[in-house]
Design a protein around this motif. Sequence first.
Motif, mmCIF file in Angstrom:
data_model
loop_
_atom_site.group_PDB
_atom_site.id
_atom_site.type_symbol
_atom_site.label_atom_id
_atom_site.label_comp_id
_atom_site.label_asym_id
_atom_site.label_seq_id
_atom_site.Cartn_x
_atom_site.Cartn_y
_atom_site.Cartn_z
ATOM 1 N N PRO A 1 0.840 -1.208 0.000
ATOM 2 C CA PRO A 1 0.000 0.000 0.000
ATOM 3 C C PRO A 1 0.870 1.252 0.000
ATOM 4 N N GLY A 2 0.375 2.302 -0.605
ATOM 5 C CA GLY A 2 1.119 3.568 -0.592
ATOM 6 C C GLY A 2 0.721 4.407 0.614
ATOM 7 N N ARG A 3 1.374 5.536 0.746
ATOM 8 C CA ARG A 3 1.110 6.371 1.932
ATOM 9 C C ARG A 3 -0.279 7.002 1.888
ATOM 10 N N VAL A 4 -0.787 7.193 0.663
ATOM 11 C CA VAL A 4 -2.153 7.728 0.532
ATOM 12 C C VAL A 4 -3.126 6.794 1.234
ATOM 13 N N GLU A 5 -2.937 5.498 0.988
ATOM 14 C CA GLU A 5 -3.813 4.489 1.582
ATOM 15 C C GLU A 5 -3.622 4.424 3.094
ATOM 16 N N LEU A 6 -2.370 4.531 3.520
ATOM 17 C CA LEU A 6 -2.087 4.450 4.960
ATOM 18 C C LEU A 6 -2.656 5.637 5.724
ATOM 19 N N ALA A 7 -2.942 6.717 4.978
ATOM 20 C CA ALA A 7 -3.460 7.913 5.650
ATOM 21 C C ALA A 7 -4.988 7.895 5.728
ATOM 22 N N HIS A 8 -5.596 6.765 5.362
ATOM 23 C CA HIS A 8 -7.062 6.667 5.364
ATOM 24 C C HIS A 8 -7.638 7.113 6.709
ATOM 25 N N ARG A 9 -8.620 8.001 6.642
ATOM 26 C CA ARG A 9 -9.250 8.567 7.850
ATOM 27 C C ARG A 9 -8.230 9.264 8.755
ATOM 28 N N GLY A 10 -7.327 9.946 8.082
ATOM 29 C CA GLY A 10 -6.318 10.706 8.812
ATOM 30 C C GLY A 10 -5.848 11.849 7.927
ATOM 31 N N THR A 11 -4.612 12.275 8.137
ATOM 32 C CA THR A 11 -4.072 13.416 7.384
ATOM 33 C C THR A 11 -2.872 12.984 6.563
ATOM 34 N N LEU A 12 -2.872 13.408 5.295
ATOM 35 C CA LEU A 12 -1.703 13.190 4.442
ATOM 36 C C LEU A 12 -1.040 14.542 4.269
ATOM 37 N N PHE A 13 0.186 14.682 4.767
ATOM 38 C CA PHE A 13 0.880 15.965 4.674
ATOM 39 C C PHE A 13 1.955 15.874 3.587
ATOM 40 N N LEU A 14 1.756 16.601 2.500
ATOM 41 C CA LEU A 14 2.705 16.581 1.392
ATOM 42 C C LEU A 14 3.584 17.826 1.483
ATOM 43 N N ASP A 15 4.827 17.610 1.897
ATOM 44 C CA ASP A 15 5.741 18.732 2.105
ATOM 45 C C ASP A 15 6.499 19.017 0.807
ATOM 46 N N GLU A 16 6.746 20.284 0.539
ATOM 47 C CA GLU A 16 7.431 20.737 -0.687
ATOM 48 C C GLU A 16 6.708 20.215 -1.930
ATOM 49 N N ILE A 17 5.457 20.544 -2.016
ATOM 50 C CA ILE A 17 4.579 20.021 -3.064
ATOM 51 C C ILE A 17 5.015 20.450 -4.481
ATOM 52 N N SER A 18 5.740 21.566 -4.576
ATOM 53 C CA SER A 18 6.153 22.049 -5.909
ATOM 54 C C SER A 18 7.089 21.055 -6.591
ATOM 55 N N GLU A 19 7.647 20.113 -5.823
ATOM 56 C CA GLU A 19 8.602 19.152 -6.387
ATOM 57 C C GLU A 19 7.929 17.948 -7.045
ATOM 58 N N LEU A 20 6.616 17.905 -6.994
ATOM 59 C CA LEU A 20 5.906 16.762 -7.562
ATOM 60 C C LEU A 20 5.940 16.839 -9.090
ATOM 61 N N ASP A 21 6.321 15.730 -9.761
ATOM 62 C CA ASP A 21 6.406 15.839 -11.223
ATOM 63 C C ASP A 21 5.012 15.728 -11.860
ATOM 64 N N PRO A 22 4.889 16.117 -13.143
ATOM 65 C CA PRO A 22 3.561 16.266 -13.757
ATOM 66 C C PRO A 22 2.673 15.036 -13.664
ATOM 67 N N SER A 23 3.241 13.816 -13.824
ATOM 68 C CA SER A 23 2.352 12.643 -13.803
ATOM 69 C C SER A 23 1.778 12.445 -12.400
ATOM 70 N N LEU A 24 2.572 12.724 -11.382
ATOM 71 C CA LEU A 24 2.055 12.585 -10.016
ATOM 72 C C LEU A 24 1.078 13.700 -9.693
ATOM 73 N N GLN A 25 1.305 14.852 -10.305
ATOM 74 C CA GLN A 25 0.351 15.952 -10.089
ATOM 75 C C GLN A 25 -1.035 15.539 -10.571
ATOM 76 N N SER A 26 -1.105 14.824 -11.713
ATOM 77 C CA SER A 26 -2.452 14.472 -12.180
ATOM 78 C C SER A 26 -3.065 13.380 -11.309
ATOM 79 N N LYS A 27 -2.236 12.463 -10.786
ATOM 80 C CA LYS A 27 -2.801 11.437 -9.890
ATOM 81 C C LYS A 27 -3.324 12.076 -8.593
ATOM 82 N N LEU A 28 -2.591 13.075 -8.128
ATOM 83 C CA LEU A 28 -3.021 13.758 -6.906
ATOM 84 C C LEU A 28 -4.314 14.532 -7.148
ATOM 85 N N LEU A 29 -4.409 15.098 -8.361
ATOM 86 C CA LEU A 29 -5.626 15.826 -8.717
ATOM 87 C C LEU A 29 -6.835 14.891 -8.651
ATOM 88 N N GLN A 30 -6.652 13.692 -9.178
ATOM 89 C CA GLN A 30 -7.757 12.718 -9.161
ATOM 90 C C GLN A 30 -8.137 12.386 -7.712
#
Length: 376
Positions: free
Chosen positions: A120-149
């Motif tokens: 499982p990824g960290r998104v899944e592990l954060a279920h019913r909790g908080t996912l803190f994405l630090d330095e978000i500007s470093e996310l590359d374009p393909s991950l940006q679209s997955k995060l958007l979804q």
Amino acid sequence: MRVNIHRNGVFSLMTTPSVSSLAQSLGEVPPDQIIFGHSEAMQAVRSRLGKVAAANVPVLITGESGTGKDIIARLIHGLSPWKTGPYVKVNCPAIPGTLLESELFGYERGAFTGAVGSKPGRVELAHRGTLFLDEISELDPSLQSKLLQLLQDGQFCRIGAQEDKKVEVRVVCATNRRLESEIESGSFRQDLYYRINVVNLHMPALRERRGDIEDLSTYFLEYYNRKFNCRARPLSNEVMAVLQKYHWPGNIRELENLIKRYVILGHEEVITNDLVAREPDFFNPEISFDGPISLKKMTRQCVRELERKVILKVLQQHHWNRKQSARTLGISYRALLYKIRDAGLPSNRALRLRQAEKNNADNTSDRTSTTGAAAD
Ligand SMILES: Nc1ncnc2c1ncn2[C@@H]1O[C@H](COP(=O)(O)OP(=O)(O)O)[C@@H](O)[C@H]1O
Ligand SMILES: [Mg+2]
């Protein structure tokens, strides 16, 4: 995790054993009045925080490095309805691009060479909790679209999976960059920006909240005295005046580290010497293009800092003999005394005191250096 509300309205966070192993330990959070202090900008953060913590909306925390973005993210979690759930932090630039996708979203067996099982990824592990994405500007374009979804419908797909999964998670992002510029240059998606920035909390730089420097210094002094079992004295007015004038490019983190060193080494010269060594930064003023720039004000500020630096060098060269220094500088003795006070440089009396303390500290240096090494 639990938020402990103390009698004086101060709150602190406690972790509970139920938190997943990947969820970060929340550590110690400074008391409420220390975190927020007195500045208007921080009061605005406090009032917004109170309102948004209870609602599951994405929050974007902006501000220079060392201004307390991590602390605020932890507070948001601690005040949210999912505070007993996991708090999962991802430091985006710390995980190389290709790994980041599997860290965030997880993978299925056989998704790529070496994927012998599923994870499982960290998104899944954060279920019913908080996912803190630090330095978000470093996310590359393909991950940006997955995060958007994920932000749009709570869905994501593990690498190699046939079907999407659904999670309930509060996403908090942080950045020390101006995302608007990243959007202009095409490296950050505008639609994602709107999604993560439903509420913005802007952490002011320490130089914009100088009124809090004294309280923060005292807090760190007492905290590290306790932690390292040291007895460093309260800072003198002269040193406090120097701290007030410094421009703190590393913000609260820089102040905290400076006070920590003072506590361990036990004499104020640590502070004055350190800040003098960092002086060149004074001549590299940060220019914010957000609003009008006052050329007059900035020039005056640089001239004052230059004057302070020259006076300090000359004083040091003459072993703090002010009569000789005034002669070298071509100004009167009285004018020099005035400038020393105005620039927040240490007075003669403070120097004598410090010398006495230094001798004391040298006599006990074995004890302090052992304490410091063990504590770090
Ligand atoms: N308002 C504050 N009161 C007390 N300590 C603070 C405060 N803000 C930050 N700190 C301390 O300063 C350091 C840097 O804070 P952090 O939240 O990591 O900043 P950032 O994430 O913006 O770089 C940490 O050790 C934190 O405990
Ligand atoms: Mg941080």
